[in-house]
Design a protein around this motif. Structure first.
Motif, PDB file in Angstrom:
ATOM      1  N   MET A 299       4.605  -4.157  -5.185  1.00  0.00           N
ATOM      2  CA  MET A 299       4.964  -2.931  -4.479  1.00  0.00           C
ATOM      3  C   MET A 299       3.835  -2.560  -3.532  1.00  0.00           C
ATOM      4  SD  MET A 299       6.637  -0.650  -7.498  1.00  0.00           S
ATOM      5  CE  MET A 299       5.176  -0.747  -8.522  1.00  0.00           C
ATOM      6  N   SER A 300       4.199  -2.072  -2.370  1.00  0.00           N
ATOM      7  CA  SER A 300       3.200  -1.687  -1.399  1.00  0.00           C
ATOM      8  C   SER A 300       3.437  -0.249  -0.983  1.00  0.00           C
ATOM      9  CB  SER A 300       3.256  -2.631  -0.211  1.00  0.00           C
ATOM     10  OG  SER A 300       3.007  -3.943  -0.612  1.00  0.00           O
ATOM     11  N   THR A 301       2.916   0.144   0.169  1.00  0.00           N
ATOM     12  CA  THR A 301       2.870   1.558   0.488  1.00  0.00           C
ATOM     13  C   THR A 301       4.231   2.211   0.516  1.00  0.00           C
ATOM     14  OG1 THR A 301       2.946   1.056   2.813  1.00  0.00           O
ATOM     15  CG2 THR A 301       0.779   1.319   1.837  1.00  0.00           C
ATOM     16  N   GLY A 302       4.252   3.494   0.210  1.00  0.00           N
ATOM     17  CA  GLY A 302       5.483   4.257   0.230  1.00  0.00           C
ATOM     18  C   GLY A 302       5.260   5.570  -0.472  1.00  0.00           C
ATOM     19  N   GLN A 303       6.283   6.396  -0.522  1.00  0.00           N
ATOM     20  CA  GLN A 303       6.121   7.725  -1.109  1.00  0.00           C
ATOM     21  C   GLN A 303       6.862   7.769  -2.435  1.00  0.00           C
ATOM     22  OE1 GLN A 303       4.162  10.092   0.243  1.00  0.00           O
ATOM     23  NE2 GLN A 303       4.448  11.164  -1.692  1.00  0.00           N
TER      24      GLN A 303
ATOM     25  N   THR B 119       5.316   1.143  -3.127  1.00  0.00           N
ATOM     26  CA  THR B 119       4.844   2.449  -3.587  1.00  0.00           C
ATOM     27  C   THR B 119       3.413   2.507  -4.073  1.00  0.00           C
ATOM     28  OG1 THR B 119       5.599   1.987  -5.812  1.00  0.00           O
ATOM     29  CG2 THR B 119       7.173   3.074  -4.332  1.00  0.00           C
ATOM     30  N   VAL B 120       2.747   1.415  -4.305  1.00  0.00           N
ATOM     31  CA  VAL B 120       1.467   1.461  -5.002  1.00  0.00           C
ATOM     32  C   VAL B 120       0.301   0.977  -4.143  1.00  0.00           C
ATOM     33  CG1 VAL B 120       0.190   0.571  -7.006  1.00  0.00           C
ATOM     34  CG2 VAL B 120       2.587   1.215  -7.243  1.00  0.00           C
ATOM     35  N   ASN B 121       0.552   0.085  -3.194  1.00  0.00           N
ATOM     36  CA  ASN B 121      -0.514  -0.509  -2.404  1.00  0.00           C
ATOM     37  C   ASN B 121      -0.247  -0.405  -0.910  1.00  0.00           C
ATOM     38  OD1 ASN B 121      -2.095  -2.027  -4.649  1.00  0.00           O
ATOM     39  ND2 ASN B 121       0.030  -2.631  -4.967  1.00  0.00           N
ATOM     40  N   ALA B 122      -1.323  -0.335  -0.141  1.00  0.00           N
ATOM     41  CA  ALA B 122      -1.243  -0.520   1.306  1.00  0.00           C
ATOM     42  C   ALA B 122      -1.582  -1.973   1.607  1.00  0.00           C
ATOM     43  CB  ALA B 122      -2.217   0.408   2.021  1.00  0.00           C
TER      44      ALA B 122
ATOM     45  N   SER C  88      -4.328 -11.240   4.351  1.00  0.00           N
ATOM     46  CA  SER C  88      -3.892  -9.856   4.198  1.00  0.00           C
ATOM     47  C   SER C  88      -4.906  -9.115   3.348  1.00  0.00           C
ATOM     48  CB  SER C  88      -2.506  -9.777   3.548  1.00  0.00           C
ATOM     49  OG  SER C  88      -2.547 -10.301   2.233  1.00  0.00           O
ATOM     50  N   VAL C  89      -4.989  -7.810   3.544  1.00  0.00           N
ATOM     51  CA  VAL C  89      -5.841  -6.944   2.732  1.00  0.00           C
ATOM     52  C   VAL C  89      -4.916  -6.027   1.944  1.00  0.00           C
ATOM     53  CG1 VAL C  89      -7.652  -5.205   2.729  1.00  0.00           C
ATOM     54  CG2 VAL C  89      -7.668  -7.021   4.452  1.00  0.00           C
ATOM     55  N   ARG C  90      -5.136  -5.966   0.645  1.00  0.00           N
ATOM     56  CA  ARG C  90      -4.280  -5.174  -0.246  1.00  0.00           C
ATOM     57  C   ARG C  90      -5.140  -4.127  -0.929  1.00  0.00           C
ATOM     58  NH1 ARG C  90      -1.984  -6.503  -5.527  1.00  0.00           N
ATOM     59  NH2 ARG C  90       0.061  -5.573  -5.786  1.00  0.00           N
ATOM     60  N   LEU C  91      -4.837  -2.862  -0.669  1.00  0.00           N
ATOM     61  CA  LEU C  91      -5.641  -1.761  -1.171  1.00  0.00           C
ATOM     62  C   LEU C  91      -4.771  -0.823  -2.012  1.00  0.00           C
ATOM     63  CD1 LEU C  91      -6.278  -2.028   2.223  1.00  0.00           C
ATOM     64  CD2 LEU C  91      -8.340  -0.917   1.358  1.00  0.00           C
ATOM     65  N   PRO C  92      -5.107  -0.621  -3.280  1.00  0.00           N
ATOM     66  CA  PRO C  92      -4.364   0.340  -4.091  1.00  0.00           C
ATOM     67  C   PRO C  92      -4.463   1.752  -3.513  1.00  0.00           C
ATOM     68  CG  PRO C  92      -5.727  -1.073  -5.475  1.00  0.00           C
ATOM     69  CD  PRO C  92      -6.136  -1.330  -4.057  1.00  0.00           C
ATOM     70  N   LEU C  93      -3.362   2.476  -3.644  1.00  0.00           N
ATOM     71  CA  LEU C  93      -3.309   3.862  -3.198  1.00  0.00           C
ATOM     72  C   LEU C  93      -3.388   4.852  -4.351  1.00  0.00           C
ATOM     73  CD1 LEU C  93      -0.503   3.557  -0.524  1.00  0.00           C
ATOM     74  CD2 LEU C  93      -2.957   3.665  -0.140  1.00  0.00           C
ATOM     75  N   ILE C  94      -3.241   4.359  -5.586  1.00  0.00           N
ATOM     76  CA  ILE C  94      -3.316   5.203  -6.771  1.00  0.00           C
ATOM     77  C   ILE C  94      -4.138   4.477  -7.833  1.00  0.00           C
ATOM     78  CG2 ILE C  94      -1.108   6.345  -6.342  1.00  0.00           C
ATOM     79  CD1 ILE C  94       0.117   4.521  -8.471  1.00  0.00           C
ATOM     80  N   GLU C  95      -4.639   5.221  -8.790  1.00  0.00           N
ATOM     81  CA  GLU C  95      -5.535   4.642  -9.781  1.00  0.00           C
ATOM     82  C   GLU C  95      -4.860   3.537 -10.597  1.00  0.00           C
ATOM     83  OE1 GLU C  95      -8.709   6.126 -13.194  1.00  0.00           O
ATOM     84  OE2 GLU C  95      -7.438   7.562 -12.128  1.00  0.00           O
ATOM     85  N   GLY C  96      -3.567   3.712 -10.905  1.00  0.00           N
ATOM     86  CA  GLY C  96      -2.863   2.682 -11.653  1.00  0.00           C
ATOM     87  C   GLY C  96      -2.823   1.360 -10.913  1.00  0.00           C
ATOM     88  N   GLY C  97      -2.673   1.419  -9.599  1.00  0.00           N
ATOM     89  CA  GLY C  97      -2.700   0.194  -8.814  1.00  0.00           C
ATOM     90  C   GLY C  97      -4.056  -0.472  -8.844  1.00  0.00           C
ATOM     91  N   ALA C  98      -5.117   0.337  -8.925  1.00  0.00           N
ATOM     92  CA  ALA C  98      -6.461  -0.225  -8.994  1.00  0.00           C
ATOM     93  C   ALA C  98      -6.647  -1.039 -10.266  1.00  0.00           C
ATOM     94  CB  ALA C  98      -7.490   0.894  -8.917  1.00  0.00           C
TER      95      ALA C  98
END
Length: 299
Positions: free
Chosen positions: A1-5, A42-45, A54-64
């Motif tokens: 899952m990647s970025t989203g709301q 929803t979880v990563n950019a 590609s660069v994958r960056l978590p947007l929330i702590e759970g993704g980290a």
């Protein structure tokens, strides 16, 4: 899952932050073009880095937390799978005000499949079954429990709450009585009584890549681990048409109990997702509607 709301309060990232992170930790790639990759997840950019990464960056702590899991297991899983999966080329660490680990991956070509636009659904069903079977055959010890790998009853409260919420949204057109009956059937199905098996755990169309109608890559292993094999039957309803669904089932030799559990799990995810995303994430809401139609159409 990647970025989203989906999740409240996702961290803000932008092109400039990604450039600074890359330049500071991987100077050999400094100066490569950086471009946000559009996604309905929803979880990563995800950002393109040049043509090959590609660069994958978590947007929330759970993704980290998922980053460490992927770093440990992806290199071990890759040689055992018939389909390419992400390869970690760089292990980024917190910096520049960004608080969590992040990764640089080799770029995987392809497009996310759309359920109504599959050019080779029967062949895609076989490809997906081959991938799922290969995951199940892995025997590594010490695996984490899959995010969705527990018993169906663990989803009961959230699923019933979602059905009741959808009763108050008649414009969605969900037959909530039929949905409740389908969910009750899943709860009655015998639980998995074998050893837990390896799962991807999130086989959504957004985590699949295809070219020419065939599966070329599977991405985002943040939910992977061991659990009930029914958890990886999601594509039967979130992607495949009825005839391809049967090909998928036959190729995996799925018994009735596992099929009912898999259908119920897929329905549960969609019922919960639809009221949550219906006004904030079009891709997730659209697929949730597709799943609900597919599952309830079988009832």
């Amino acid at each position: 899952m990647s970025t989203g709301q989906w999740h409240p309060g996702p961290l803000h990232v932008d092109d400039d932050l990604v450039r600074r992170l890359v330049a500071g930790q991987f100077p050999q790639w400094a100066g490569l073009p950086v471009e946000r990759f559009p996604s309905g997840g929803t979880v990563n950019a995800v950002y393109r880095l040049g043509d090959a990464m590609s660069v994958r960056l978590p947007l929330i702590e759970g993704g980290a937390e998922d980053v460490a899991t992927e770093r440990e297991w992806l290199p071990r899983l890759a040689p055992l799978l018939p389909t390419p999966i992400p390869e970690v080329l760089g292990a980024g660490e917190p910096a520049e005000g960004y608080p969590w680990p992040w990764s640089v991956h080799r770029w995987l070509a392809g497009e996310n499949p759309e359920p109504e636009e599959l050019s080779e659904p029967l062949l895609l069903a076989k490809d997906l079954a081959e991938f799922v079977a290969a995951m199940r055959s892995i025997t590594f010890h010490g695996a984490p429990a899959a995010y969705r790998g527990g018993p169906v009853v663990s989803l009961d409260a959230a699923t019933r709450a979602a059905i009741e919420e959808l009763r108050g949204i008649p414009q969605e057109g969900v037959d909530c009585d039929v949905a409740a009956a389908a969910w009750e059937e899943a709860l009655r199905a015998p639980d998995w009584d074998g050893p837990p098996v390896w799962l991807h755990g999130d086989l959504m169309p957004g985590n699949l890549l295809v070219e020419g109608g065939r599966l070329t890559s599977v991405v985002d292993f943040g939910c992977m681990g061991v659990g009930d094999p029914a958890c990886d039957l999601f594509p039967a309803w979130n992607l495949l048409p009825a005839d391809a669904r049967e090909v998928f089932r036959e190729a995996l030799d799925v018994d009735d109990a596992a099929w009912i559990r898999g259908r119920g799990r897929t329905l549960s995810q969609a019922l919960i997702a639809l009221p949550y995303y219906r006004t904030t994430n079009r891709a997730m809401a659209r697929n949730a509607r597709h799943v609900i139609r597919a599952v309830l159409g079988e009832e």
